[in-house]
Scaffold this motif. Structure first.
Motif, PDB file in Angstrom:
ATOM      1  N   CYS A 201     -29.829  22.555   5.498  1.00 54.46           N
ATOM      2  CA  CYS A 201     -29.000  21.787   4.546  1.00 54.46           C
ATOM      3  C   CYS A 201     -29.795  22.594   3.058  1.00 54.46           C
ATOM      4  CB  CYS A 201     -29.426  21.082   4.046  1.00 54.46           C
ATOM      5  SG  CYS A 201     -28.879  19.910   2.913  1.00 54.46           S
ATOM      6  N   GLN A 202     -28.994  23.704   2.424  1.00 58.01           N
ATOM      7  CA  GLN A 202     -29.439  24.568   0.826  1.00 58.01           C
ATOM      8  C   GLN A 202     -29.220  23.186   0.102  1.00 58.01           C
ATOM      9  OE1 GLN A 202     -30.384  26.170   2.754  1.00 58.01           O
ATOM     10  NE2 GLN A 202     -29.361  28.610   1.517  1.00 58.01           N
TER      11      GLN A 202
ATOM     12  N   ARG B 229     -18.810   6.629  -4.702  1.00 49.73           N
ATOM     13  CA  ARG B 229     -20.167   7.582  -4.423  1.00 49.73           C
ATOM     14  C   ARG B 229     -20.000   8.506  -3.106  1.00 49.73           C
ATOM     15  NH1 ARG B 229     -25.711   7.212  -6.401  1.00 49.73           N
ATOM     16  NH2 ARG B 229     -24.416   7.010  -8.843  1.00 49.73           N
ATOM     17  N   TYR B 230     -19.771   9.841  -3.245  1.00 47.18           N
ATOM     18  CA  TYR B 230     -20.020  10.497  -2.324  1.00 47.18           C
ATOM     19  C   TYR B 230     -21.301  11.698  -1.980  1.00 47.18           C
ATOM     20  CZ  TYR B 230     -14.967  10.145  -2.422  1.00 47.18           C
ATOM     21  OH  TYR B 230     -13.675   8.945  -2.065  1.00 47.18           O
ATOM     22  N   ILE B 231     -21.698  12.039  -1.410  1.00 49.65           N
ATOM     23  CA  ILE B 231     -23.241  12.644  -0.670  1.00 49.65           C
ATOM     24  C   ILE B 231     -22.202  14.078  -0.231  1.00 49.65           C
ATOM     25  CG2 ILE B 231     -24.933  12.994   0.859  1.00 49.65           C
ATOM     26  CD1 ILE B 231     -25.529   9.932   0.681  1.00 49.65           C
ATOM     27  N   VAL B 232     -22.537  14.830  -1.294  1.00 55.31           N
ATOM     28  CA  VAL B 232     -21.972  16.346  -0.755  1.00 55.31           C
ATOM     29  C   VAL B 232     -23.479  17.488  -0.612  1.00 55.31           C
ATOM     30  CG1 VAL B 232     -20.753  18.047  -1.499  1.00 55.31           C
ATOM     31  CG2 VAL B 232     -20.393  15.814  -2.695  1.00 55.31           C
ATOM     32  N   ARG B 233     -23.154  17.711   0.926  1.00 48.61           N
ATOM     33  CA  ARG B 233     -24.093  19.093   1.775  1.00 48.61           C
ATOM     34  C   ARG B 233     -23.762  20.074   1.677  1.00 48.61           C
ATOM     35  NH1 ARG B 233     -24.328  13.818   4.293  1.00 48.61           N
ATOM     36  NH2 ARG B 233     -26.848  12.940   4.530  1.00 48.61           N
ATOM     37  N   PHE B 234     -24.550  20.741   1.556  1.00 50.15           N
ATOM     38  CA  PHE B 234     -24.251  22.640   0.919  1.00 50.15           C
ATOM     39  C   PHE B 234     -25.195  23.326   2.697  1.00 50.15           C
ATOM     40  CE2 PHE B 234     -22.968  20.594  -3.564  1.00 50.15           C
ATOM     41  CZ  PHE B 234     -22.238  21.696  -3.669  1.00 50.15           C
ATOM     42  N   MET B 235     -24.427  23.028   3.132  1.00 48.36           N
ATOM     43  CA  MET B 235     -24.750  24.321   4.791  1.00 48.36           C
ATOM     44  C   MET B 235     -24.950  25.384   4.764  1.00 48.36           C
ATOM     45  SD  MET B 235     -25.330  21.100   5.413  1.00 48.36           S
ATOM     46  CE  MET B 235     -26.411  21.571   7.601  1.00 48.36           C
ATOM     47  N   LYS B 236     -25.664  25.941   5.374  1.00 50.58           N
ATOM     48  CA  LYS B 236     -25.749  27.254   5.619  1.00 50.58           C
ATOM     49  C   LYS B 236     -26.184  27.739   7.465  1.00 50.58           C
ATOM     50  CE  LYS B 236     -26.681  31.581   4.532  1.00 50.58           C
ATOM     51  NZ  LYS B 236     -25.872  32.345   3.119  1.00 50.58           N
TER      52      LYS B 236
ATOM     53  N   ILE C   8     -17.267  18.473  -8.215  1.00 50.58           N
ATOM     54  CA  ILE C   8     -17.855  18.269  -9.001  1.00 50.58           C
ATOM     55  C   ILE C   8     -19.239  18.514  -8.933  1.00 50.58           C
ATOM     56  CG2 ILE C   8     -19.180  16.600 -10.020  1.00 50.58           C
ATOM     57  CD1 ILE C   8     -16.525  14.926 -10.063  1.00 50.58           C
ATOM     58  N   ALA C   9     -20.117  18.076  -7.262  1.00 50.30           N
ATOM     59  CA  ALA C   9     -21.127  19.116  -6.354  1.00 50.30           C
ATOM     60  C   ALA C   9     -21.002  20.580  -6.580  1.00 50.30           C
ATOM     61  CB  ALA C   9     -21.072  18.523  -5.280  1.00 50.30           C
ATOM     62  N   LYS C  10     -20.337  21.667  -6.424  1.00 47.36           N
ATOM     63  CA  LYS C  10     -20.300  22.221  -6.712  1.00 47.36           C
ATOM     64  C   LYS C  10     -20.275  23.110  -7.535  1.00 47.36           C
ATOM     65  CE  LYS C  10     -16.069  23.844  -3.231  1.00 47.36           C
ATOM     66  NZ  LYS C  10     -14.751  24.779  -3.277  1.00 47.36           N
ATOM     67  N   GLN C  11     -19.727  22.406  -8.810  1.00 42.42           N
ATOM     68  CA  GLN C  11     -20.593  22.996 -10.716  1.00 42.42           C
ATOM     69  C   GLN C  11     -21.857  22.360 -10.571  1.00 42.42           C
ATOM     70  OE1 GLN C  11     -17.924  20.693 -13.443  1.00 42.42           O
ATOM     71  NE2 GLN C  11     -18.890  22.479 -14.958  1.00 42.42           N
ATOM     72  N   ARG C  12     -21.820  21.226 -10.277  1.00 40.99           N
ATOM     73  CA  ARG C  12     -23.539  21.060  -9.997  1.00 40.99           C
ATOM     74  C   ARG C  12     -24.283  22.203  -9.221  1.00 40.99           C
ATOM     75  NH1 ARG C  12     -23.532  14.177 -10.067  1.00 40.99           N
ATOM     76  NH2 ARG C  12     -21.395  14.256 -11.884  1.00 40.99           N
TER      77      ARG C  12
ATOM     78  N   CYS D  25     -24.027  24.891  -8.374  1.00 38.86           N
ATOM     79  CA  CYS D  25     -24.395  25.993  -9.561  1.00 38.86           C
ATOM     80  C   CYS D  25     -25.281  26.211  -9.833  1.00 38.86           C
ATOM     81  CB  CYS D  25     -23.071  26.610  -9.867  1.00 38.86           C
ATOM     82  SG  CYS D  25     -21.735  27.161  -8.373  1.00 38.86           S
ATOM     83  N   GLU D  26     -24.987  25.953 -10.976  1.00 39.52           N
ATOM     84  CA  GLU D  26     -25.906  25.051 -12.601  1.00 39.52           C
ATOM     85  C   GLU D  26     -27.578  24.699 -12.602  1.00 39.52           C
ATOM     86  OE1 GLU D  26     -24.450  21.757 -14.514  1.00 39.52           O
ATOM     87  OE2 GLU D  26     -22.416  22.610 -14.994  1.00 39.52           O
ATOM     88  N   GLN D  27     -27.844  23.931 -11.178  1.00 41.02           N
ATOM     89  CA  GLN D  27     -28.954  23.487 -10.305  1.00 41.02           C
ATOM     90  C   GLN D  27     -29.655  24.998 -10.512  1.00 41.02           C
ATOM     91  OE1 GLN D  27     -28.949  19.594  -8.059  1.00 41.02           O
ATOM     92  NE2 GLN D  27     -30.148  20.592  -7.162  1.00 41.02           N
ATOM     93  N   GLU D  28     -28.736  25.605  -9.065  1.00 39.68           N
ATOM     94  CA  GLU D  28     -29.346  27.013  -8.647  1.00 39.68           C
ATOM     95  C   GLU D  28     -29.273  28.204  -9.878  1.00 39.68           C
ATOM     96  OE1 GLU D  28     -31.288  26.581  -5.476  1.00 39.68           O
ATOM     97  OE2 GLU D  28     -30.593  24.599  -5.945  1.00 39.68           O
ATOM     98  N   ARG D  29     -28.992  28.026 -10.566  1.00 40.80           N
ATOM     99  CA  ARG D  29     -28.577  29.475 -11.493  1.00 40.80           C
ATOM    100  C   ARG D  29     -27.654  30.180 -10.956  1.00 40.80           C
ATOM    101  NH1 ARG D  29     -34.074  28.467 -13.538  1.00 40.80           N
ATOM    102  NH2 ARG D  29     -34.044  27.081 -15.473  1.00 40.80           N
ATOM    103  N   LEU D  30     -26.503  29.897 -10.088  1.00 46.67           N
ATOM    104  CA  LEU D  30     -25.801  30.886  -9.297  1.00 46.67           C
ATOM    105  C   LEU D  30     -24.655  30.592 -10.271  1.00 46.67           C
ATOM    106  CD1 LEU D  30     -26.363  29.667  -6.447  1.00 46.67           C
ATOM    107  CD2 LEU D  30     -27.397  31.566  -6.962  1.00 46.67           C
ATOM    108  N   PRO D  31     -23.453  32.267 -10.568  1.00 49.39           N
ATOM    109  CA  PRO D  31     -22.336  32.125 -10.490  1.00 49.39           C
ATOM    110  C   PRO D  31     -21.310  31.096  -9.049  1.00 49.39           C
ATOM    111  CG  PRO D  31     -23.357  34.461  -9.843  1.00 49.39           C
ATOM    112  CD  PRO D  31     -23.846  32.952  -9.573  1.00 49.39           C
ATOM    113  N   GLU D  32     -22.619  31.145  -8.173  1.00 46.01           N
ATOM    114  CA  GLU D  32     -20.858  30.706  -6.955  1.00 46.01           C
ATOM    115  C   GLU D  32     -21.838  30.122  -5.722  1.00 46.01           C
ATOM    116  OE1 GLU D  32     -17.901  30.066  -4.614  1.00 46.01           O
ATOM    117  OE2 GLU D  32     -17.743  30.980  -6.817  1.00 46.01           O
TER     118      GLU D  32
END
Length: 70
Positions: A23-24, A3-10, A40-44, A46-53
């Motif tokens: 943390c976004q 199990r991994y925790i993936v953070r999207f940082m800005k 996997i996290a990048k795909q999820r 994008c789906e969560q935030e309704r983003l193409p990228e």
């Protein structure tokens, strides 16, 4: 599987004129490898935030393996 925790940082410029990171989004992902968890996290994300990228909302991705499942 691990199990991994993936953070999207800005990176942003804070009120005091200093560079800060926020943390976004944070996702817990089960995957064989950390690279697999990132994909996997990048795909999820994008789906969560309704983003193409994912990079439209974040500059980088941090990944860490958890020691215990949450």
């Amino acid at each position: 599987m691990a199990r991994y925790i993936v953070r999207f940082m800005k990176g942003i410029l804070g009120e005091n004129g200093r560079h800060e990171e926020i943390c976004q989004g944070l996702l817990e992902v089960d995957a064989e490898t950390s690279d697999g968890a990132i994909e996997i996290a990048k795909q999820r994300f994008c789906e969560q935030e309704r983003l193409p990228e994912w990079s439209l909302h974040a500059d980088r991705v941090d990944v860490a393996e958890t020691e215990f499942p949450s």
